[in-house]
Structures are given as structure tokens and as C-alpha cells.
Design an enzyme around this catalytic site. Structure first.
Site, PDB file in Angstrom:
ATOM      1  N   HIS A 191      38.861  45.154  39.840  1.00 13.62           N
ATOM      2  CA  HIS A 191      40.278  44.345  39.251  1.00 13.62           C
ATOM      3  C   HIS A 191      40.902  45.072  38.494  1.00 13.62           C
ATOM      4  O   HIS A 191      42.151  44.757  38.198  1.00 13.62           O
ATOM      5  CB  HIS A 191      40.037  42.676  39.240  1.00 13.62           C
ATOM      6  CG  HIS A 191      39.609  42.554  37.812  1.00 13.62           C
ATOM      7  ND1 HIS A 191      38.143  42.042  37.370  1.00 13.62           N
ATOM      8  CD2 HIS A 191      40.243  42.224  36.630  1.00 13.62           C
ATOM      9  CE1 HIS A 191      38.071  41.873  36.191  1.00 13.62           C
ATOM     10  NE2 HIS A 191      39.279  42.037  35.651  1.00 13.62           N
ATOM     11  N   ASP A 198      32.233  43.862  41.470  1.00  7.79           N
ATOM     12  CA  ASP A 198      33.541  44.207  40.746  1.00  7.79           C
ATOM     13  C   ASP A 198      33.520  45.508  39.957  1.00  7.79           C
ATOM     14  O   ASP A 198      33.604  45.669  38.817  1.00  7.79           O
ATOM     15  CB  ASP A 198      34.031  43.008  39.800  1.00  7.79           C
ATOM     16  CG  ASP A 198      35.451  43.056  39.480  1.00  7.79           C
ATOM     17  OD1 ASP A 198      36.032  44.132  39.620  1.00  7.79           O
ATOM     18  OD2 ASP A 198      35.733  41.913  38.896  1.00  7.79           O
ATOM     19  N   SER A 234      37.260  43.198  30.324  1.00  8.71           N
ATOM     20  CA  SER A 234      36.762  43.519  31.884  1.00  8.71           C
ATOM     21  C   SER A 234      36.524  45.023  31.845  1.00  8.71           C
ATOM     22  O   SER A 234      37.367  45.773  31.503  1.00  8.71           O
ATOM     23  CB  SER A 234      38.030  43.034  32.849  1.00  8.71           C
ATOM     24  OG  SER A 234      37.789  41.876  33.263  1.00  8.71           O
TER      25      SER A 234
HETATM   26  N1  ARG Z   1      38.780  36.181  36.157  1.00  9.06           N
HETATM   27  C1  ARG Z   1      38.816  37.753  35.899  1.00  9.06           C
HETATM   28  C2  ARG Z   1      39.519  38.035  34.904  1.00  9.06           C
HETATM   29  O1  ARG Z   1      40.371  37.342  34.005  1.00  9.06           O
HETATM   30  C3  ARG Z   1      38.866  38.408  37.102  1.00  9.06           C
HETATM   31  C4  ARG Z   1      40.404  38.479  37.663  1.00  9.06           C
HETATM   32  C5  ARG Z   1      40.430  39.343  38.968  1.00  9.06           C
HETATM   33  N2  ARG Z   1      39.994  38.549  40.185  1.00  9.06           N
HETATM   34  C6  ARG Z   1      40.534  37.880  40.797  1.00  9.06           C
HETATM   35  N3  ARG Z   1      40.060  37.182  41.918  1.00  9.06           N
HETATM   36  N4  ARG Z   1      41.937  37.493  40.662  1.00  9.06           N
HETATM   37  O2  ARG Z   1      40.125  39.318  34.719  1.00  9.06           O
HETATM   38  N1  ASP Z   2      38.287  38.897  33.636  1.00  6.53           N
HETATM   39  C1  ASP Z   2      38.931  39.125  32.314  1.00  6.53           C
HETATM   40  C2  ASP Z   2      39.245  40.328  32.021  1.00  6.53           C
HETATM   41  O1  ASP Z   2      40.116  41.036  33.053  1.00  6.53           O
HETATM   42  C3  ASP Z   2      37.655  38.932  31.283  1.00  6.53           C
HETATM   43  C4  ASP Z   2      37.674  37.517  30.646  1.00  6.53           C
HETATM   44  O2  ASP Z   2      38.759  36.853  30.671  1.00  6.53           O
HETATM   45  O3  ASP Z   2      36.597  37.102  30.731  1.00  6.53           O
HETATM   46  O4  ASP Z   2      39.170  41.203  31.050  1.00  6.53           O
END
Ligand code: ARG
Ligand code: ASP
Length: 707
Positions: A83, A219, A642
Site C-alpha cells: 500500500h 502487504d 507502514s
Molecule cells: N490501515 C493501513 C494503514 O493505515 C493500511 C491501509 C491500506 N490498505 C487499505 N486496504 N486501504 O496504512
Molecule cells: N497502515 C498504517 C501506515 O500506513 C500504519 C498504522 O496506522 O498502523 O502507516
């Protein structure tokens, strides 16, 4: 000013208050070393950060402007999340060459794809520059005078540091400006895409599983950094060579067990650990519910469209990912805060603070003043949330914003340039307008209507009007605007001169946009908002300083501010609710359990299934023939972490951080060791996908694997 620094230093030498909470400054990690070793770490703080020798720090990078990446080979090969590389993978994807859906693997160096605009940043060294930054600052100064002096000091220090080098220096405030650190960085501009798994691996579970455990997302994506002949950063050139990092991470194949020590080394973006009860209330119980509702509307329409065709899926994928990400996190955050009674907890602390401050004139007023400042800030902040989440929800209103700028520009040259750009944009925008307009119109109408019902769009009509009448009015604006008529707008732009601005200003879209803007950004209100913000900044500086004096035994970590940090903890499961225990790891078997060919997020690649059926995991599987996929731990992380390397007690790579568990997403405000878990991709799954699934073993061969 000296005094403050001494106090901070004293405050910081004592041990950490709450196990697992904290994002620590690498340069000062000596203060945590004993605690980390007690927790199981077998390396030293100097192995992590050392300015005299190559150390782990040299392998960890800021990837782009909001993620982390790490070197895993002596040839500049870098790992980050799928991502994090997403927008670059999308950018190189077309319906014919759809790397997003099918994955991409460079089988030789010349197939690696340049990514203009993408940079990676390596920290060369950091330094406490508090005394220099605060030189000349006195307690009599107004906040404005202070900021101006601080800024000018910062400019001088960074200019002097950068002079004669290729380094870039940044200075950032810590503890609300009680302390300042300078970061001397090296920025690489030639970064190329090397590999990405197909979406149904890299984004397996999609937004359905996002922020959740158990998780099965692969990921990761891979890039390579290139440098000039001297191994220094250079702009893209076909003759650049793979960069030779000072240090690349060794990879451990021995896996993780519950209870194992781990640490995460990366670039956490923002936390608000020390804010007051008012701030928590505003965030969790006022702003989050508004944002969530408005995004629910947008997501409903985009998701409908995405389910209709692959082309529409590709079109909206990136924006939906980002809208849905905040939408889901805020829900978890608000639930978590309320489960913890976060507001009451803060209030109780504030009471204790107040008692402590009773005989300290420099502190006893600060909480009351903060409370007053939040009263000033709150109503305007809410309007600004409406502006960004409702007014700017549709492409229509974003376009109105752009055309409004055109209408208000009378510089002939700039206008000509802008018109040229708009004409190009229109070509793309109108290419599938018939479909897009259905989605965009619905979003526009519904978000404005929501805002009107809440009393935040009075310009749409009296509250006595019927909803149907307002809806009709919104529809008329959408359908009647020049901006939504491909032929008319193109003809209009073709002969555009500043003399035609009046016609543009009369367009119903621009009229509506201007009304909304004038309300949210009323100069008087905005001035009040800025004043409140400034007051809060100044008062928080005092409040936090007092907090540290009040609790001299606590090792306070500074809030995240997109600087390099170390978080440490243990691999651990948790109990999200009564009767449920989550194990700390997931396996390929779970992917097969989730498989559903009819649901986009849960489609499993035939090739992956084949490998599963034959248990063909090579050296990456466990002794009992399982293929590990993810694990969770108690490391305190946030957005920006991330892609961060997750390392074991020996400083070897065991995983890639990519998310947090939903029940613990309040950790930006309040950390609860019972609920807060970071989610990691097991490095063995990553290697398995590269080697066994994609047949790109040459990439694994570059790495240093340790059993
Ligand atoms: N929650 C994770 C972060 O905040 C991954 C986000 C990307 N994935 C998604 N399905 N939108 O970055
Ligand atoms: N998914 C998040 C990021 O892109 C990480 C988190 O918020 O825990 O940095």
C-alpha cells in the site's frame, strides 16, 4: 532555557512508565537499552544508532513522504508495503498491463521501472539543537515573536549544516517546542519499481480486512535505489548504478513465537499522547462521527461503481483505499477511546495536575486557558471538517474550486497556463463522464444534503424548506453547471480571456462553492481559529513541561512527528472481547478459509492454491508444514510506520509492519497494552511469494538469509 533542557534530561533518564508504549528517539536509545535488554534484546543501542559506524539506522528509510522502507540487499534493494508502493504500481498500470491486478516482477535490472517523483531519505545523523534554536527567546515574547525568531534561527542552523554538502537538514520541535532536534538527511531521487504481488495477495482482504486481525494480507512491494557513480544521490539517469547501502538488514528465517522480543524501526507520522480531555472529546466524539458519516456516503457510491467493471475498479481503487482507511480507523478509535473512558481518564489526570500546580504560578492557569482555547477552536474546527469532508467530497466541487481560481485570476500569462491545463484535464475527465457523473452527482447531492440537515449549509435554504426541495435544488446546480457540460466548457475554455471571468463567476457551481467557502473560511472566524491554535501550541508547551516536572520518574516519549523512532514490545495475542482470544499469528490456511471467488477481496490466485495444496513452501514453511503469513505484537506504531522493519532480539528482519488491530486504533491518543497491537507481515511469506509464487528467486538470492 538551559533549565528546561536539564529538566527534560532528568525526566528522560528514568524508566518508561507503561510497558510497550512509546516511540523512542534512536540517538537517545541508550536510556532504553537496559529496559530493552531486559525485555529480551541481545544487541546494543549502538547497533541500532551510531554516528561513527554503519548501524541498523543506515538500512531504514523514509519512503516517499509518509512510509518507511528498508534495504535488504547490498545492491540497494528495498522492501516496503504494497500500500506504500500502491500509487506507483497504479501509475504504471493500464487495463492491458494491469500490474495492480496481476503483479509485476522485474526479471532483470533493465526491467525495473523508474518512478519519477518518488524519493527515499536516509538519516545521516541527528543532533539536539535546542539551545541554538531557542537562542534569544525570552519568556516575555509573544508567541508570534517567538515563532519568528525560532524560524530564523532554524534557517541559519540548517543553512550552515547543509553548506558544502549534498545533505538536507530539517529541524523539528519535540514536546511542543521544549526541545529541538536536527536531522541531517540524504535524499535519493532515482528509485525504481522491482516487484509487487498481484492485488489479491498484496491487498488480500482489501478494505474488508483492513485494520483487522486475523489478517492475511501480503502487504509488500520492492523497489531499488539507484545512485551516481560516486554512490551518492543523483537524479534519474539510465547510467546510474544500484546504490550500495552502508548497511542492509539480515533476514531471519527462524520465525516468531509468542512472547518473543521485537522492535519496529521507522517513521511514525503523528500521535497526540499529551492532549487534554477537550481535545480527545473533540476528536473522538465530535469530529470522528461527522467524518465517518460523510465518508460512508462516498464509499457506498464508489463501491457500487467498482463492482460494475474492471475499468471502474481501477479508476476508483486508489481513492477508495484512502477514503476507507480513515473511515474505518476513526470508528475503531472512537470505540476504543470510549471503551477506555478516555475523556474521563484525561479529566482525572487533569485534576491531579491541577492539585500539583496549585502552588506553582507558572502552571496553575494552564489547563483553564487550554479549555478556553478549545472553546474558541471547536465550532470553527467542526465547520472546517464539514468543508473538507462534505463540500470537497465530489469531483464537481473540487473542479469548482479550480475554476473559481481561474475566475479570480487576472494575470493573462497565468490564466493561459491554467486554461491549457484545464483543457488537458477535461479530456481525461470527460472520457467516461456518463458513468462517472452518476457517482459524482449522487455524492455531491447527498453530502451537501447531510450538511444542510446538520445546519452547516444555510445558504441552501431555510430549515423550513423540505428536504426534497433542497435535493432538487442541488440536482439543478449539478445539471445546470457549465462544468458538467463537456462541449460547452471546452468551447468556453478555448476562447477564454480574463474578460469572461464574470460568466464563470455566475455559474451555479462556482456560486455554491464560493458560498460554502465564504462560510467556512470567513476571515474573522479564521483569525479566531489561528489565535486559538497558537494559544494551544503555546499552552501545551507549558502544560507538557509541567507534566514532566510532576512525574519525574516517567520516561516521556515525544509525540510522533515523522522522524525516525524505535518502538519495542513482544509478539502477543489479545482478547478483543469477552470469550475471544486472538492468537498472534496467521497462516496460509487462513487464506484458504477466507477464499471466496465471488467476493473481490477474497479471490485466491490459482498458483497460490497449487502451492498450498502441495504444501510446497521450500525453506520458508515451518517444521509442521505451515506457511506463516502475519503476526501481531505490542509495538506502539502509527501511520507512517507502514513498511517499517520488524526486527528480532538480534536485530534481524522478521517482518514488515503494515497496520494495527482495530480495537487498538486509539493508540494515537491513548495506548492500552491489552488492546493495542501492530500487525506485521511475516518475512517468510514475503520471501515465499517472491521465490515460489513469482519465480523471482534472483531477488531472494541478493538478500542475506540467516537460519
Ligand atoms: N490501515 C493501513 C494503514 O493505515 C493500511 C491501509 C491500506 N490498505 C487499505 N486496504 N486501504 O496504512
Ligand atoms: N497502515 C498504517 C501506515 O500506513 C500504519 C498504522 O496506522 O498502523 O502507516
Amino acid at each position: 532555557m538551559k533549565r528546561i533542557v536539564t529538566l527534560l534530561f532528568l525526566a528522560a533518564v528514568c524508566t518508561s512508565a507503561m510497558a510497550d508504549e512509546g516511540m523512542w528517539i534512536p540517538m537517545l536509545l541508550g536510556r532504553n537499552e537496559a529496559d530493552m535488554q531486559k525485555a529480551g534484546m541481545r544487541i546494543s543501542a549502538k547497533d541500532i544508532y551510531d554516528i561513527n559506524n554503519a548501524c541498523l539506522k543506515d538500512a531504514v528509510l523514509l519512503f516517499g513522504s509518509g512510509c518507511t522502507g528498508e534495504y535488504v540487499s547490498p545492491e540497494g534493494l528495498l522492501l516496503t508495503n504494497h500500500h506504500c508502493g500502491y500509487s506507483f504500481i497504479v501509475r504504471h498500470s493500464t487495463v492491458e498491463h494491469d500490474y495492480l491486478t496481476h503483479g509485476f516482477w522485474a526479471m532483470s535490472r533493465d526491467q525495473e521501472i523508474p518512478c519519477p517523483g518518488l524519493t527515499v531519505t536516509r538519516l545521516v545523523r541527528m543532533e539536539d539543537v535546542t539551545d541554538m534554536v531557542l537562542e534569544g527567546v525570552t519568556s516575555q515574547m509573544s508567541e508570534g515573536e517567538r515563532s519568528a525568531l525560532v524560524e530564523s534561527n532554524i534557517k541559519k542552523i540548517t543553512a550552515k549544516t547543509e553548506s558544502g554538502t549534498h545533505y538536507k537538514a530539517v529541524i523539528k520541535p519535540f514536546y511542543y517546542g521544549n526541545q529541538y532536534f536536527m536531522y541531517v538527511n540524504e535524499i535519493f531521487q532515482d528509485v525504481r519499481l522491482v516487484g509487487a504481488p498481484p492485488s489479491n495477495i498484496g491487498k488480500f482482504g482489501g478494505d474488508t480486512d483492513n485494520w483487522m486481525w486475523p489478517r492475511h494480507t501480503g502487504d509488500f512491494s520492492m523497489f531499488r535505489v539507484y545512485a551516481g557513480d560516486d554512490n551518492k544521490p543523483a537524479p534519474y539517469s539510465p547510467s546510474n548504478k544500484p546504490y550500495k547501502p552502508l548497511k542492509h538488514l539480515e533476514i531471519s528465517l527462524s520465525g516468531v513465537q509468542e512472547g518473543d522480543f521485537t522492535f519496529v524501526f521507522g517513521y511514525p507520522g503523528t500521535t497526540q499522547r499529551y492532549v487534554t480531555s477537550d481535545a480527545v472529546e473533540l476528536d473522538a466524539n465530535i469530529e470522528n462521527p461527522i467524518r465517518i458519516d460523510l465518508r460512508t456516503i462516498r464509499l457506498r457510491h464508489y463501491n457500487n461503481a467498482m463492482n460494475q467493471s474492471p475499468a471502474q475498479r481501477l479508476k476508483y481503487a486508489s481513492r477508495v483505499a484512502s477514503i476507507a482507511n480513515g473511515w474505518k480507523k476513526w470508528q475503531g478509535e472512537t470505540l476504543g477511546i470510549n471503551r477506555l473512558k478516555g475523556v474521563e481518564q484525561k479529566q482525572a489526570f487533569e485534576q491531579r495536575y491541577q492539585q500539583w500546580a496549585a502552588d506553582k504560578p507558572q502552571y496553575y492557569n494552564v489547563l483553564q486557558q487550554l479549555h478556553n482555547a478549545y472553546s474558541q477552536l471547536r465550532p470553527i474546527e467542526v465547520e472546517l471538517v464539514y468543508f473538507s469532508e462534505a463540500v470537497l467530497a465530489s469531483d464537481f466541487m473540487n473542479r469548482a474550486n479550480t475554476y473559481n481560481r481561474l475566475a479570480n485570476n487576472d494575470n493573462e500569462e497565468e490564466v493561459a497556463e491554467l486554461v491549457e491545463k484545464l483543457r488537458n484535464n477535461n479530456e481525461k475527465y470527460f472520457a467516461d463522464f456518463d458513468q462517472h457523473t452518476i457517482v459524482d452527482r449522487a455524492i455531491f447531492v447527498e453530502t451537501f444534503l447531510y450538511m444542510w440537515k446538520a445546519g452547516y449549509a444555510p445558504y441552501l435554504g431555510e430549515t423550513t424548506m423540505t428536504e426534497a426541495a433542497v435535493e432538487k435544488r442541488l440536482g439543478k446546480i449539478y445539471d445546470g453547471s457549465l462544468l458538467n457540460n463537456p462541449e460547452k466548457i471546452n468551447a468556453f475554455l478555448k476562447n477564454y480571456t480574463v474578460k469572461k471571468a464574470a460568466k464563470l463567476k455566475n455559474d451555479p457551481a462556482i456560486q455554491l462553492y464560493s458560498q460554502a467557502y465564504a462560510l467556512a473560511y470567513d476571515p474573522q472566524k479564521l483569525a479566531q481559529y489561528r489565535r486559538a491554535e497558537q494559544d494551544i501550541r503555546r499552552l501545551m508547551r507549558t502544560y507538557v513541561k509541567g507534566m514532566m516536572e510532576m512525574q519525574p520518574d516517567v520516561n516521556f516519549f515525544p509525540d510522533a512527528n515523522l522522524t525516525l523512532r524505535v518502538a519495542y514490545g513482544h509478539v502477543a495475542g489479545f482478547r478483543p472481547k469477552d470469550g475471544v482470544y486472538y492468537k498472534p499469528y496467521s497462516t496460509l490456511q487462513g487464506i484458504m478459509e477466507k477464499e471466496n471467488p465471488d467476493i473481490y477481496d477474497y479471490v485466491v490466485e490459482p498458483q497460490l492454491k497449487k502451492l498450498y495444496n502441495s504444501r510446497d513452501y521450500g525453506r520458508y514453511g515451518t517444521a509442521d508444514k505451515q506457511m506463516p503469513v502475519g503476526f501481531i505484537a505490542t509495538n506502539h506504531t502509527t501511520g507512517g510506520n507502514s513498511g517499517s522493519p520488524v526486527l528480532n532480539a538480534d536485530g534481524r528482519l522478521i517482518g514488515l509492519n503494515f497496520d494495527r488491530c482495530w480495537e487498538g486504533t486509539m493508540s494515537d491518543l491513548l495506548f492500552d497494552p491489552d488492546y493495542c497491537r501492530n500487525i506485521c507481515l511475516d518475512i517468510r511469506y514475503c520471501l515465499f511469494i517472491i521465490d515460489k509464487f513469482a519465480g523471482a528467486k534472483h531477488l531472494v538470492d541478493e538478500m542475506t538469509l540467516v537460519q
